[in-house]
Design an enzyme around this catalytic site. Structure first.
Site, mmCIF file in Angstrom:
data_model
loop_
_atom_site.group_PDB
_atom_site.id
_atom_site.type_symbol
_atom_site.label_atom_id
_atom_site.label_comp_id
_atom_site.label_asym_id
_atom_site.label_seq_id
_atom_site.Cartn_x
_atom_site.Cartn_y
_atom_site.Cartn_z
ATOM 1 N N LEU A 192 23.912 -3.573 -19.130
ATOM 2 C CA LEU A 192 24.492 -4.895 -18.871
ATOM 3 C C LEU A 192 23.615 -5.754 -17.972
ATOM 4 O O LEU A 192 22.903 -5.258 -17.104
ATOM 5 C CB LEU A 192 25.875 -4.719 -18.229
ATOM 6 C CG LEU A 192 26.854 -3.887 -19.063
ATOM 7 C CD1 LEU A 192 28.150 -3.656 -18.289
ATOM 8 C CD2 LEU A 192 27.147 -4.538 -20.407
ATOM 9 N N GLN A 204 25.129 -0.594 -37.073
ATOM 10 C CA GLN A 204 24.492 -1.913 -37.153
ATOM 11 C C GLN A 204 22.974 -1.848 -36.997
ATOM 12 O O GLN A 204 22.319 -2.883 -36.974
ATOM 13 C CB GLN A 204 25.111 -2.885 -36.145
ATOM 14 C CG GLN A 204 24.788 -2.597 -34.697
ATOM 15 C CD GLN A 204 25.612 -3.465 -33.752
ATOM 16 O OE1 GLN A 204 26.834 -3.335 -33.656
ATOM 17 N NE2 GLN A 204 24.946 -4.376 -33.056
ATOM 18 N N GLY A 248 26.145 -2.238 -23.773
ATOM 19 C CA GLY A 248 25.716 -1.686 -22.491
ATOM 20 C C GLY A 248 24.358 -2.193 -22.039
ATOM 21 O O GLY A 248 23.830 -3.163 -22.565
ATOM 22 N N LYS A 307 24.273 -16.447 -27.443
ATOM 23 C CA LYS A 307 22.946 -15.859 -27.640
ATOM 24 C C LYS A 307 22.813 -15.302 -29.058
ATOM 25 O O LYS A 307 21.791 -15.438 -29.705
ATOM 26 C CB LYS A 307 22.762 -14.756 -26.597
ATOM 27 C CG LYS A 307 21.769 -13.686 -26.899
ATOM 28 C CD LYS A 307 20.397 -14.052 -26.398
ATOM 29 C CE LYS A 307 19.355 -13.062 -26.816
ATOM 30 N NZ LYS A 307 19.798 -11.698 -26.928
ATOM 31 N N ASP A 308 23.891 -14.646 -29.528
ATOM 32 C CA ASP A 308 23.912 -14.109 -30.890
ATOM 33 C C ASP A 308 24.718 -15.078 -31.748
ATOM 34 O O ASP A 308 25.860 -14.791 -32.142
ATOM 35 C CB ASP A 308 24.529 -12.713 -30.887
ATOM 36 C CG ASP A 308 23.719 -11.746 -30.046
ATOM 37 O OD1 ASP A 308 22.843 -11.073 -30.599
ATOM 38 O OD2 ASP A 308 23.925 -11.697 -28.809
ATOM 39 N N GLU A 368 23.350 -10.236 -16.486
ATOM 40 C CA GLU A 368 24.152 -11.381 -16.087
ATOM 41 C C GLU A 368 24.788 -12.104 -17.299
ATOM 42 O O GLU A 368 25.845 -12.707 -17.174
ATOM 43 C CB GLU A 368 23.281 -12.322 -15.243
ATOM 44 C CG GLU A 368 23.980 -13.511 -14.626
ATOM 45 C CD GLU A 368 25.242 -13.179 -13.814
ATOM 46 O OE1 GLU A 368 25.290 -12.104 -13.175
ATOM 47 O OE2 GLU A 368 26.171 -14.006 -13.852
ATOM 48 N N VAL A 381 22.956 -17.191 -21.166
ATOM 49 C CA VAL A 381 22.467 -17.078 -19.786
ATOM 50 C C VAL A 381 20.979 -16.716 -19.858
ATOM 51 O O VAL A 381 20.583 -15.818 -20.606
ATOM 52 C CB VAL A 381 23.253 -16.015 -18.999
ATOM 53 C CG1 VAL A 381 22.677 -15.843 -17.602
ATOM 54 C CG2 VAL A 381 24.722 -16.418 -18.923
ATOM 55 N N GLN A 422 26.071 -13.937 -35.208
ATOM 56 C CA GLN A 422 27.117 -12.923 -35.012
ATOM 57 C C GLN A 422 28.440 -13.577 -34.610
ATOM 58 O O GLN A 422 29.509 -13.247 -35.137
ATOM 59 C CB GLN A 422 26.655 -11.947 -33.933
ATOM 60 C CG GLN A 422 27.745 -11.048 -33.387
ATOM 61 C CD GLN A 422 27.200 -10.048 -32.386
ATOM 62 O OE1 GLN A 422 26.534 -9.104 -32.780
ATOM 63 N NE2 GLN A 422 27.463 -10.232 -31.120
ATOM 64 N N HIS A 463 26.097 -10.639 -19.949
ATOM 65 C CA HIS A 463 27.352 -9.916 -20.190
ATOM 66 C C HIS A 463 28.376 -10.262 -19.110
ATOM 67 O O HIS A 463 29.556 -10.466 -19.392
ATOM 68 C CB HIS A 463 27.122 -8.404 -20.175
ATOM 69 C CG HIS A 463 26.190 -7.894 -21.228
ATOM 70 N ND1 HIS A 463 24.949 -7.384 -20.936
ATOM 71 C CD2 HIS A 463 26.322 -7.800 -22.572
ATOM 72 C CE1 HIS A 463 24.355 -6.982 -22.052
ATOM 73 N NE2 HIS A 463 25.162 -7.228 -23.063
HETATM 74 P P1 AMP Z 1 25.011 -6.804 -26.682
HETATM 75 O O1 AMP Z 1 25.288 -5.854 -25.578
HETATM 76 O O2 AMP Z 1 23.590 -7.245 -26.761
HETATM 77 O O3 AMP Z 1 25.574 -6.358 -28.000
HETATM 78 O O4 AMP Z 1 25.809 -8.134 -26.319
HETATM 79 C C1 AMP Z 1 27.183 -8.107 -26.035
HETATM 80 C C2 AMP Z 1 27.664 -9.526 -25.918
HETATM 81 O O5 AMP Z 1 26.944 -10.190 -24.873
HETATM 82 C C3 AMP Z 1 27.448 -10.352 -27.196
HETATM 83 O O6 AMP Z 1 28.565 -11.199 -27.401
HETATM 84 C C4 AMP Z 1 26.206 -11.142 -26.859
HETATM 85 O O7 AMP Z 1 26.112 -12.368 -27.568
HETATM 86 C C5 AMP Z 1 26.407 -11.395 -25.384
HETATM 87 N N1 AMP Z 1 25.142 -11.707 -24.720
HETATM 88 C C6 AMP Z 1 24.006 -10.981 -24.735
HETATM 89 N N2 AMP Z 1 23.019 -11.608 -24.055
HETATM 90 C C7 AMP Z 1 23.565 -12.761 -23.601
HETATM 91 C C8 AMP Z 1 23.050 -13.867 -22.831
HETATM 92 N N3 AMP Z 1 21.798 -13.897 -22.403
HETATM 93 N N4 AMP Z 1 23.896 -14.884 -22.555
HETATM 94 C C9 AMP Z 1 25.186 -14.861 -23.004
HETATM 95 N N5 AMP Z 1 25.719 -13.850 -23.722
HETATM 96 C C10 AMP Z 1 24.922 -12.830 -24.025
#
Ligand code: AMP
Length: 283
Positions: free
Chosen positions: A33, A61, A31, A149-150, A35, A176, A153, A37
């Site tokens: 969220l 986690q 969440g 980004k991760d 760009e 992004v 993971q 996401h």
């Molecule tokens: P999170 O909400 O941080 O757990 O991220 C959910 C998903 O969004 C994960 O697969 C992250 O790798 C991806 N994500 C988070 N930030 C970015 C970003 N800046 N660019 C691309 N994907 C992202």
């Protein structure tokens, strides 16, 4: 857009959809969220009949001294972003509904999880793998999109899917960034103006490594030292780690010969940010 609040209803709905022959694509998130996401939702949207996004700040986690309690949340904003992105189903469970009080089954990826973020966040990837496996079971995804980004993971989830034969196709979404290069992250919200400026050191040190690599530098000790020195010169920045590892095994590399992941984590007060770049990506 339908909002589903319980794991049981999510699984029943997904199984009903599957019986009608529709493909389900999903983006698991925590969440708040942005760009980044939304870009993953677009990728999924183009390849499935039904798009599901989950929003769940997964307690398993987070370490005991991490930011579970303060992790940013804004459900109504997230809801409208999902609506605009063409999401069909939003899965938004209560933490207590996801884990039984005496839950005792875990998924432990035992090779890729030890270094990088796994070294400074013990147990983190066990929580990630377990919740992602549960979400796959509940959302019945044909495809799932995770962000580069991760990077660690993403590679761990791909390994888990391969090793445990999950019938899901994992897609990678590019990082992004904000216009000035900072990778978008829900945690950026907590940076002060000075920390926001200082946080540019992540992308800049990766740029620097990429430039040295393009100029022919292959010695990873030299590349890492540049980043150590760079981050040390930035007020308020504290390097958590900088690693140069094989892109597949995530094992440390001394001399770069094949695809190599450069990943770092830097703390700004209580805010810890990560970023990465791949050197030598195969065509
Ligand atoms: P999170 O909400 O941080 O757990 O991220 C959910 C998903 O969004 C994960 O697969 C992250 O790798 C991806 N994500 C988070 N930030 C970015 C970003 N800046 N660019 C691309 N994907 C992202």
């Amino acid at each position: 857009m339908k909002i589903i609040r319980t794991p049981e209803a999510m699984q029943k709905h997904a199984l009903d959809l599957k019986r009608t022959g529709r493909s389900i694509g999903g983006v698991p998130t925590m969440g708040f969220l942005h760009e980044g996401h939304v870009s993953l939702m677009r990728l999924a949207r183009a390849q499935c009949d039904v798009l599901v996004v989950s929003i769940f700040v997964n307690p398993t986690q987070f370490g005991p001294n991490e930011d579970l309690k303060t992790y940013p949340r804004d459900f109504s904003r997230d809801e409208s972003l999902c609506e605009q992105a063409g999401v069909d189903l939003l899965f938004y469970p209560e933490p207590t509904a996801m884990y039984a009080a005496d839950a005792s089954s875990w998924i432990d990826e035992a090779s890729l999880s030890g270094g990088l973020c796994g070294a400074t966040r013990p147990g983190h990837f066990r929580g990630v793998c377990t919740v992602v496996a549960k979400l796959f079971n509940l959302m019945q995804l044909d495809i799932a999109v995770f962000g580069e980004k991760d990077a660690q993971q993403l590679r761990i989830i791909e390994r888990m899917v391969r090793d445990l034969n999950f019938p899901v196709n994992i897609l990678r979404g590019p990082i992004v960034r904000e216009p000035d290069g900072l990778a978008m992250s829900s945690r950026n919200k907590y940076l002060s103006a000075e920390q926001r400026e200082a946080a540019l050191c992540l992308r800049r040190s990766l740029d620097n490594v990429e430039e040295q690599f393009a100029a022919g530098e292959r010695n990873t000790a030299v590349l890492r030292q540049t980043v150590v020195d760079w981050i040390a010169s930035v007020p308020g920045a504290e390097l958590d780690y900088i690693e140069v590892v094989d892109d597949r095994s995530l094992a440390a590399v001394e001399t770069i010969e094949s695809d190599t992941l450069v990943a770092l984590a830097v703390k700004f007060g209580a805010v810890r940010l990560i970023d990465n770049a791949v050197l030598c990506r195969s065509p």
